[in-house]
Design a protein around this motif. Structure first.
Motif, PDB file in Angstrom:
ATOM      1  N   ALA A   1      37.300  23.686  34.738  1.00 27.08           N
ATOM      2  CA  ALA A   1      38.102  24.882  34.987  1.00 27.08           C
ATOM      3  C   ALA A   1      37.585  26.112  34.247  1.00 27.08           C
ATOM      4  CB  ALA A   1      39.554  24.628  34.612  1.00 27.08           C
ATOM      5  N   ASN A   2      37.996  27.264  34.806  1.00 28.98           N
ATOM      6  CA  ASN A   2      37.642  28.575  34.265  1.00 28.98           C
ATOM      7  C   ASN A   2      38.889  29.455  34.300  1.00 28.98           C
ATOM      8  OD1 ASN A   2      36.616  31.122  33.667  1.00 28.98           O
ATOM      9  ND2 ASN A   2      34.946  31.028  35.146  1.00 28.98           N
ATOM     10  N   SER A   3      39.162  30.176  33.229  1.00 30.32           N
ATOM     11  CA  SER A   3      40.251  31.143  33.191  1.00 30.32           C
ATOM     12  C   SER A   3      39.995  32.063  32.006  1.00 30.32           C
ATOM     13  CB  SER A   3      41.611  30.440  33.071  1.00 30.32           C
ATOM     14  OG  SER A   3      42.670  31.378  33.089  1.00 30.32           O
ATOM     15  N   GLY A   4      40.985  32.845  31.628  1.00 31.92           N
ATOM     16  CA  GLY A   4      40.810  33.730  30.493  1.00 31.92           C
ATOM     17  C   GLY A   4      42.104  34.422  30.116  1.00 31.92           C
ATOM     18  N   ILE A   5      42.129  34.911  28.891  1.00 30.90           N
ATOM     19  CA  ILE A   5      43.216  35.758  28.413  1.00 30.90           C
ATOM     20  C   ILE A   5      42.605  37.132  28.167  1.00 30.90           C
ATOM     21  CG2 ILE A   5      44.959  36.118  26.624  1.00 30.90           C
ATOM     22  CD1 ILE A   5      44.652  33.076  25.995  1.00 30.90           C
ATOM     23  N   LYS A   6      43.066  38.117  28.905  1.00 32.10           N
ATOM     24  CA  LYS A   6      42.514  39.464  28.765  1.00 32.10           C
ATOM     25  C   LYS A   6      43.516  40.373  28.066  1.00 32.10           C
ATOM     26  CE  LYS A   6      39.459  39.149  32.787  1.00 32.10           C
ATOM     27  NZ  LYS A   6      38.929  39.855  33.979  1.00 32.10           N
ATOM     28  N   TYR A   7      42.988  41.388  27.402  1.00 33.69           N
ATOM     29  CA  TYR A   7      43.821  42.347  26.691  1.00 33.69           C
ATOM     30  C   TYR A   7      43.177  43.727  26.776  1.00 33.69           C
ATOM     31  CZ  TYR A   7      40.505  40.824  23.036  1.00 33.69           C
ATOM     32  OH  TYR A   7      39.371  40.486  22.329  1.00 33.69           O
ATOM     33  N   PHE A   8      43.954  44.754  26.523  1.00 30.12           N
ATOM     34  CA  PHE A   8      43.558  46.136  26.817  1.00 30.12           C
ATOM     35  C   PHE A   8      43.145  46.265  28.279  1.00 30.12           C
ATOM     36  CE2 PHE A   8      43.017  46.036  22.166  1.00 30.12           C
ATOM     37  CZ  PHE A   8      43.873  47.087  21.839  1.00 30.12           C
ATOM     38  N   VAL A   9      43.988  45.689  29.126  1.00 31.67           N
ATOM     39  CA  VAL A   9      43.742  45.708  30.575  1.00 31.67           C
ATOM     40  C   VAL A   9      44.385  46.954  31.185  1.00 31.67           C
ATOM     41  CG1 VAL A   9      44.280  44.544  32.756  1.00 31.67           C
ATOM     42  CG2 VAL A   9      43.564  43.203  30.754  1.00 31.67           C
ATOM     43  N   ASP A  10      43.630  47.628  32.030  1.00 33.12           N
ATOM     44  CA  ASP A  10      44.150  48.700  32.880  1.00 33.12           C
ATOM     45  C   ASP A  10      44.108  48.176  34.307  1.00 33.12           C
ATOM     46  OD1 ASP A  10      44.712  50.923  34.418  1.00 33.12           O
ATOM     47  OD2 ASP A  10      43.322  52.261  33.382  1.00 33.12           O
ATOM     48  N   SER A  11      45.265  47.830  34.851  1.00 32.35           N
ATOM     49  CA  SER A  11      45.302  47.193  36.175  1.00 32.35           C
ATOM     50  C   SER A  11      44.919  48.150  37.296  1.00 32.35           C
ATOM     51  CB  SER A  11      46.688  46.610  36.438  1.00 32.35           C
ATOM     52  OG  SER A  11      47.686  47.614  36.381  1.00 32.35           O
ATOM     53  N   GLU A  12      44.759  49.426  36.973  1.00 29.27           N
ATOM     54  CA  GLU A  12      44.354  50.399  37.992  1.00 29.27           C
ATOM     55  C   GLU A  12      42.841  50.482  38.136  1.00 29.27           C
ATOM     56  OE1 GLU A  12      46.564  52.063  39.970  1.00 29.27           O
ATOM     57  OE2 GLU A  12      48.022  50.761  38.956  1.00 29.27           O
ATOM     58  N   LEU A  13      42.102  49.877  37.203  1.00 24.19           N
ATOM     59  CA  LEU A  13      40.643  50.025  37.233  1.00 24.19           C
ATOM     60  C   LEU A  13      39.987  49.314  38.398  1.00 24.19           C
ATOM     61  CD1 LEU A  13      39.483  49.797  33.497  1.00 24.19           C
ATOM     62  CD2 LEU A  13      39.514  51.797  34.995  1.00 24.19           C
ATOM     63  N   ASN A  14      40.492  48.158  38.766  1.00 22.21           N
ATOM     64  CA  ASN A  14      39.856  47.391  39.838  1.00 22.21           C
ATOM     65  C   ASN A  14      40.903  46.972  40.854  1.00 22.21           C
ATOM     66  OD1 ASN A  14      38.143  45.880  41.432  1.00 22.21           O
ATOM     67  ND2 ASN A  14      38.196  44.096  40.087  1.00 22.21           N
ATOM     68  N   LYS A  15      40.982  47.701  41.934  1.00 24.84           N
ATOM     69  CA  LYS A  15      41.939  47.389  42.998  1.00 24.84           C
ATOM     70  C   LYS A  15      41.304  46.531  44.093  1.00 24.84           C
ATOM     71  CE  LYS A  15      45.781  49.489  41.819  1.00 24.84           C
ATOM     72  NZ  LYS A  15      47.048  48.747  41.644  1.00 24.84           N
ATOM     73  N   GLY A  16      40.001  46.300  43.981  1.00 22.07           N
ATOM     74  CA  GLY A  16      39.312  45.501  44.984  1.00 22.07           C
ATOM     75  C   GLY A  16      39.373  44.021  44.658  1.00 22.07           C
ATOM     76  N   GLU A  17      38.382  43.266  45.163  1.00 22.51           N
ATOM     77  CA  GLU A  17      38.335  41.831  44.911  1.00 22.51           C
ATOM     78  C   GLU A  17      38.000  41.545  43.458  1.00 22.51           C
ATOM     79  OE1 GLU A  17      35.670  39.935  47.586  1.00 22.51           O
ATOM     80  OE2 GLU A  17      36.959  40.187  49.341  1.00 22.51           O
ATOM     81  N   GLY A  18      38.377  40.357  43.028  1.00 23.72           N
ATOM     82  CA  GLY A  18      38.066  39.932  41.673  1.00 23.72           C
ATOM     83  C   GLY A  18      39.184  40.241  40.700  1.00 23.72           C
ATOM     84  N   SER A  19      38.893  39.956  39.435  1.00 22.64           N
ATOM     85  CA  SER A  19      39.903  40.036  38.392  1.00 22.64           C
ATOM     86  C   SER A  19      40.049  41.455  37.866  1.00 22.64           C
ATOM     87  CB  SER A  19      39.509  39.105  37.247  1.00 22.64           C
ATOM     88  OG  SER A  19      40.493  39.067  36.256  1.00 22.64           O
ATOM     89  N   ALA A  20      41.212  41.716  37.256  1.00 25.06           N
ATOM     90  CA  ALA A  20      41.429  42.995  36.592  1.00 25.06           C
ATOM     91  C   ALA A  20      40.510  43.096  35.367  1.00 25.06           C
ATOM     92  CB  ALA A  20      42.887  43.136  36.189  1.00 25.06           C
ATOM     93  N   ILE A  21      40.281  44.324  34.898  1.00 26.77           N
ATOM     94  CA  ILE A  21      39.276  44.576  33.874  1.00 26.77           C
ATOM     95  C   ILE A  21      39.910  44.706  32.490  1.00 26.77           C
ATOM     96  CG2 ILE A  21      37.428  46.131  33.136  1.00 26.77           C
ATOM     97  CD1 ILE A  21      36.894  44.562  35.727  1.00 26.77           C
ATOM     98  N   GLY A  22      39.313  44.022  31.514  1.00 30.54           N
ATOM     99  CA  GLY A  22      39.763  44.103  30.129  1.00 30.54           C
ATOM    100  C   GLY A  22      38.942  43.185  29.247  1.00 30.54           C
ATOM    101  N   LEU A  23      39.098  43.316  27.944  1.00 32.84           N
ATOM    102  CA  LEU A  23      38.466  42.383  27.022  1.00 32.84           C
ATOM    103  C   LEU A  23      39.012  40.981  27.284  1.00 32.84           C
ATOM    104  CD1 LEU A  23      38.765  44.501  23.757  1.00 32.84           C
ATOM    105  CD2 LEU A  23      36.698  44.136  25.102  1.00 32.84           C
ATOM    106  N   GLU A  24      38.143  39.968  27.172  1.00 32.04           N
ATOM    107  CA  GLU A  24      38.569  38.624  27.587  1.00 32.04           C
ATOM    108  C   GLU A  24      38.244  37.561  26.553  1.00 32.04           C
ATOM    109  OE1 GLU A  24      37.844  35.350  31.193  1.00 32.04           O
ATOM    110  OE2 GLU A  24      37.088  37.399  31.379  1.00 32.04           O
ATOM    111  N   PHE A  25      39.265  36.796  26.186  1.00 35.49           N
ATOM    112  CA  PHE A  25      39.102  35.546  25.443  1.00 35.49           C
ATOM    113  C   PHE A  25      38.814  34.482  26.503  1.00 35.49           C
ATOM    114  CE2 PHE A  25      40.358  32.957  21.637  1.00 35.49           C
ATOM    115  CZ  PHE A  25      40.308  31.708  22.215  1.00 35.49           C
ATOM    116  N   GLN A  26      37.566  34.011  26.545  1.00 32.97           N
ATOM    117  CA  GLN A  26      37.167  33.099  27.611  1.00 32.97           C
ATOM    118  C   GLN A  26      37.805  31.731  27.455  1.00 32.97           C
ATOM    119  OE1 GLN A  26      36.123  32.770  30.506  1.00 32.97           O
ATOM    120  NE2 GLN A  26      34.032  32.035  30.709  1.00 32.97           N
ATOM    121  N   ILE A  27      38.306  31.196  28.552  1.00 30.90           N
ATOM    122  CA  ILE A  27      38.836  29.834  28.632  1.00 30.90           C
ATOM    123  C   ILE A  27      37.982  29.088  29.647  1.00 30.90           C
ATOM    124  CG2 ILE A  27      40.823  28.433  29.324  1.00 30.90           C
ATOM    125  CD1 ILE A  27      42.628  30.650  28.308  1.00 30.90           C
TER     126      ILE A  27
END
Length: 457
Positions: free
Chosen positions: A313-339
């Motif tokens: 599995a792959n996931s993550g915990i992101k912080y300092f996320v601005d959900s307006e930065l990426n409205k297209g495909e894929g994940s929202a943008i922010g610093l990520e603690f990788q899981i």
């Protein structure tokens, strides 16, 4: 004169006996034989000499335990221990050995006895079950409590879900965990695989236990020793007093929404038995329920999240996320603690020099344990692991199972240089927003979360 001295000594002995009786201590080990004990698992040698219980290391045998025949729930245990350099040992408590579970392998809490450079003696390890619950990485004072080459005095207080330890009067562990309420106490001779350790010994003496009137007998907690709690979706009184709050209540979707929605996703996420899980959709990033984010923004904070990975599995915990930065495909943008499952997921070999492995600042800084040669302290797939993220102004830390694995300044030239050579180069001011959302990622694989809590500075 002699008569006066004798009478004085008698009064002193009576006084000592009265105090001992009043405190309700009893000797767990009589200093003569092992009639109240049974040996479990390994075949290391145990013997009684000069009122001391002596265990001798033996090459090629598994961990050995001299266990009480009686079980104990709440108690205060004290003992003195001497261990020869190079050996690892411990004292089990609230431990179990069931033929139907791991063929009778001893499992349960263990108070660490060790002489290694990492200095975790007095920490709490969960033998054959949950691994390290309380290493001493966050307690530098406790790390120096154990004195190699000397007799050391241990104290273990297990009252309800509270487990605290001291060595030589210095507090080491301050743990809250309710996995097991009762079990035997056992003295361990650890397995060895180095011929130079053959025949080395660990010795215990003055082993006594108290099982009544515990509250009035407990030692005062050192405020510099952090409390670490594994209670499921609930806060301790100490956490509440220090400003912690649950970021997820364990029951509802309150406080969360889809990263690209104005409400919580209608599919792709499951809440069951106090566990929040993103469901598998074949590994496609944000294609099922999508990422979820907090409805509030955060700036300076300490965040703790328990997570459990399924295989690959792959996931993550992101912080300092601005959900307006990426409205297209894929994940929202922010610093990520990788899981991530480092062994099975291909992303572990991408990026640069392991900067996409579990605990890493994704695609920027590789997670590594600089305090020990024993790795990142990851507890494995299908086991609960703890992520801790601390942000104070520009200073950021990632902790994996209470071991610090990443540290950086998000406003530094070094950080900006790392961003310029990463996939985040196109996002202006990446990681340097004054505040942002916290995100749990949907990467198409099943990953579970619980005990999501935060405090702000």
């Amino acid at each position: 004169m002699k008569k006066v001295k004798i009478e004085f000594l008698l009064l002193l002995l009576i006084s000592c006996y009265s105090v001992s009786a009043q405190e309700n201590w009893e000797f767990l080990f009589n200093g003569k034989d092992l009639t109240n004990f049974q040996q479990l698992n390994g075949e290391a040698d145990y013997k009684v000499v000069n009122q001391e219980l002596i265990g001798t290391s033996k090459i090629g045998v598994p961990n050995s335990f001299m266990a009480t025949k009686k079980t104990y729930g709440d108690f205060i245990l004290e003992f003195d221990v001497f261990v020869e350099n190079g050996l690892n040992s411990g004292v089990q408590f609230r431990s179990l050995s069931n033929p139907d579970i791991m063929d009778g392998r001893v499992h349960g809490y263990q108070c660490e006895i060790e002489t290694s450079a990492r200095k975790w003696a007095g920490g709490v390890y969960d033998e054959a079950r949950n691994g390290w619950l309380y290493p001493l990485t966050r307690n530098p004072k406790g790390q120096n409590a154990f004195k190699p080459g000397e007799w050391n005095h241990y104290r273990i207080e297990a009252v309800g879900s509270s487990i605290r330890t001291w060595i030589n009067g210095i507090q080491c562990a301050n743990l809250v965990d309710d996995t097991t309420a009762e079990g035997f106490i056992a003295f361990q001779v650890h397995s060895i695989h180095d011929n130079t350790l053959e025949g080395k010994i660990v010795k215990w003496k003055n082993i006594k236990i108290k099982t009544t009137d515990l509250e009035s007998s407990r030692k005062q907690v050192d405020n510099e020793v952090p409390e670490i709690s594994y209670l499921k979706n609930q806060l301790t009184a100490d956490e509440t007093r220090k400003g912690w709050r649950l970021l997820w209540d364990g029951k509802t979707t309150d406080g969360w929404r889809g990263a690209k929605l104005d409400k919580f996703p209608e599919k792709g996420w499951e809440i069951k038995d106090g566990i929040l899980s993103v469901l598998s959709s074949g590994g496609a990033e944000s294609r099922n329920g999508g990422d979820i984010v907090t409805t509030n923004v955060f700036s300076n904070f300490e965040l703790c999240v328990d997570f459990k990975l399924t295989e690959g599995a792959n996931s993550g915990i992101k912080y300092f996320v601005d959900s307006e930065l990426n409205k297209g495909e894929g994940s929202a943008i922010g610093l990520e603690f990788q899981i991530l499952d480092d062994e099975k997921h291909p992303d572990a070999k991408k990026g640069k020099n392991g900067n996409r492995t579990v605990g890493s600042l994704y695609d920027l800084i590789r997670a590594e344990n600089n305090e020990s040669s024993r790795g990142k302290n990851f507890k494995g797939i299908n086991n609960w692991n703890n992520a801790r993220i601390v942000v104070k102004d520009g200073h950021v830390e990632h902790w994996l199972n209470q071991v610090k694995v990443v540290e950086f300044d998000r406003f530094s030239q070094v950080f900006r240089a790392l961003v310029e050579h990463s996939k985040y180069e196109k996002w202006g001011n990446f990681g340097q927003l004054p505040n942002g959302l916290i995100l749990l990622q949907d990467h198409g694989d099943k990953v579970s979360f619980k005990n999501i809590k935060i405090r702000e500075f």
